[in-house]
Design a protein around this motif. Structure first.
Motif, short mmCIF file in Angstrom:
data_model
loop_
_atom_site.label_atom_id
_atom_site.label_comp_id
_atom_site.label_asym_id
_atom_site.label_seq_id
_atom_site.Cartn_x
_atom_site.Cartn_y
_atom_site.Cartn_z
N GLY A 10 59.94 37.26 86.50
CA GLY A 10 59.40 36.45 85.41
C GLY A 10 58.37 37.15 84.55
O GLY A 10 57.72 36.51 83.72
N THR A 11 58.21 38.47 84.70
CA THR A 11 57.28 39.21 83.86
C THR A 11 57.89 40.57 83.54
O THR A 11 59.01 40.88 83.94
N LYS A 12 57.17 41.40 82.80
CA LYS A 12 57.64 42.74 82.47
C LYS A 12 56.67 43.76 83.06
O LYS A 12 55.47 43.70 82.81
N LEU A 13 57.22 44.68 83.86
CA LEU A 13 56.43 45.71 84.51
C LEU A 13 56.80 47.08 83.95
O LEU A 13 57.97 47.44 83.92
N TRP A 14 55.77 47.83 83.54
CA TRP A 14 56.00 49.23 83.19
C TRP A 14 56.21 50.03 84.46
O TRP A 14 55.53 49.83 85.46
N HIS A 15 57.19 50.93 84.44
CA HIS A 15 57.45 51.76 85.62
C HIS A 15 57.88 53.15 85.19
O HIS A 15 58.29 53.39 84.04
N LEU A 16 57.81 54.07 86.14
CA LEU A 16 58.31 55.43 85.95
C LEU A 16 58.90 55.90 87.26
O LEU A 16 58.28 55.73 88.32
N MET A 17 60.10 56.48 87.22
CA MET A 17 60.77 56.97 88.43
C MET A 17 61.20 58.41 88.17
O MET A 17 61.84 58.70 87.17
N ASN A 18 60.84 59.31 89.10
CA ASN A 18 61.12 60.71 88.91
C ASN A 18 61.43 61.37 90.25
O ASN A 18 60.90 60.96 91.29
N GLY A 19 62.30 62.38 90.23
CA GLY A 19 62.63 63.11 91.44
C GLY A 19 63.85 62.54 92.14
O GLY A 19 64.43 61.52 91.72
N GLN A 20 64.23 63.20 93.22
CA GLN A 20 65.38 62.77 94.01
C GLN A 20 65.04 62.85 95.49
O GLN A 20 64.16 63.58 95.91
N GLY A 21 65.79 62.07 96.27
CA GLY A 21 65.58 62.07 97.71
C GLY A 21 65.07 60.72 98.20
O GLY A 21 65.31 59.68 97.57
N LEU A 22 64.36 60.73 99.32
CA LEU A 22 63.80 59.52 99.89
C LEU A 22 62.88 58.83 98.88
O LEU A 22 61.95 59.45 98.37
N PRO A 23 63.11 57.54 98.56
CA PRO A 23 62.25 56.86 97.58
C PRO A 23 60.85 56.57 98.15
O PRO A 23 60.72 56.10 99.28
N ASP A 54 52.70 49.95 86.75
CA ASP A 54 51.50 49.16 86.53
C ASP A 54 51.77 47.76 87.04
O ASP A 54 52.74 47.12 86.63
N GLN A 55 50.93 47.27 87.94
CA GLN A 55 51.13 45.96 88.53
C GLN A 55 50.96 44.86 87.48
O GLN A 55 50.44 45.08 86.38
N ARG A 56 51.39 43.69 87.82
CA ARG A 56 51.32 42.52 86.93
C ARG A 56 49.92 42.39 86.31
O ARG A 56 48.90 42.40 87.00
N GLY A 57 49.88 42.26 84.98
CA GLY A 57 48.61 42.09 84.27
C GLY A 57 47.86 43.37 84.01
O GLY A 57 46.80 43.35 83.39
N SER A 58 48.41 44.51 84.46
CA SER A 58 47.69 45.77 84.38
C SER A 58 48.19 46.66 83.25
O SER A 58 49.39 46.92 83.15
N PHE A 59 47.32 47.10 82.39
CA PHE A 59 47.50 48.11 81.35
C PHE A 59 48.81 47.93 80.58
O PHE A 59 48.90 47.07 79.72
N ARG A 60 49.86 48.69 80.91
CA ARG A 60 51.09 48.66 80.13
C ARG A 60 52.01 47.50 80.50
O ARG A 60 52.96 47.20 79.77
N SER A 61 51.79 46.87 81.65
CA SER A 61 52.62 45.73 82.05
C SER A 61 52.15 44.46 81.36
O SER A 61 51.04 44.40 80.83
#
Length: 287
Positions: A10-23, A54-61
């Protein structure tokens, strides 16, 4: 690399995912702060898939409440689902360490391993010891200014109060490093990098979680491999994290010498080795 906004719970979260392997998902502190854990991500992306947000309510989210512990946990779980990840390592710093612990207690079947960095345990008494230690670590002039501002800030309003709060955070953050000359590397603590509404609401709710008997019972049942990392010079006493670590059946604790609350600033090489050793070997020790 994947980055941007995701519709989550129910909200929008900014995220970034980089690399490969075990998350490995990195959980910033605050609460209400922002993703300041890029230096930790850089230690891991060569061999692991690292997720930051960025968690809910935080900076870019999105600034969309409500703001409380349970919804932050649900946000994290739905972020995992949205990214199509089956199981991941949860690595939290400061308040993010509590979020990692609480998420693991609720969704252990989705957790490969837990990394609890610079957390404060689940005994509310840590606050008083932290306040004493923080004042001891301040220079005399900073201590005098900090004490004065704390005694008067509630009488202020508007921009004047905001400036006073920012100064309080600045003085407090100065005690978080073993090497104070590296202060310029600390995460930012002023608006818009810190959402004061999120900070106050979630901190209050977290204090309630810490004393819930059912939550404490859930924590004792955690069986995933767990690493507790704490700086020996962190004004938040390591003993509280150590006692929490002892409640978990498959846990180890590493206290880093000459490191404060942000071990990647004080002891980057040692922290990197500690994290990589754990992640490279924990599978051999899974119960």
């Amino acid at each position: 690399m994947q980055s941007g906004m995701l519709e989550v719970n129910g909200t929008k979260l900014w995220h970034l995912m980089n690399g490969q392997g075990l998350p490995v998902v990195l959980l910033h502190g605050g609460p209400g702060s922002y993703d300041y854990m890029e230096p930790v991500a850089e230690m891991l992306t060569r061999d692991y898939q690292v997720i930051r947000y960025d968690q809910r309510g935080s900076f870019r989210s999105a600034k969309k409440g409500p703001y409380h512990t349970a919804i932050m946990i649900k946000d994290l779980e739905q972020l995992r689902m949205s990214l199509g990840i089956e199981r991941w390592v949860v690595c939290g710093h400061s308040w993010g360490a509590f979020l990692a612990l609480a998420y693991t207690a609720c969704y252990e079947e989705r957790v490969e391993a837990l990394i609890y960095m610079s957390g404060t345990g689940i005994d509310p008494d840590w606050h008083q010891d932290y306040r004493v230690n923080r004042l001891k670590l301040m220079q005399a002039a900073d201590r005098e200014e900090y004490t004065y501002l704390r005694s008067t800030v509630e009488q202020l309003s508007g921009k004047e109060q905001e400036n006073a709060l920012n100064r309080i955070r600045y003085l407090s953050a100065g005690t978080d490093l073993f090497y104070p000359e590296r202060r310029h590397l600390l995460p930012k603590t002023e608006s818009p990098y810190l959402n004061a509404e999120v900070n106050a609401s979630v901190n209050s709710d977290t204090a309630n979680w810490m004393v819930k008997n059912d939550f404490r019972l859930q924590v004792r049942k955690i069986r995933v491999p767990s690493l507790f990392v704490h700086g020996a010079a962190d004004p938040r006493p390591a003993g509280y994290a150590a006692r929490l670590s002892q409640l978990l059946s498959n846990s180890r604790m590493k206290v880093l010498p000459q490191a404060g609350h942000y071990p990647w600033i004080d002891q980057p090489a040692l922290l990197c080795q500690t994290l990589r050793d754990f992640l490279n070997n924990y599978n051999l020790e899974k119960s």
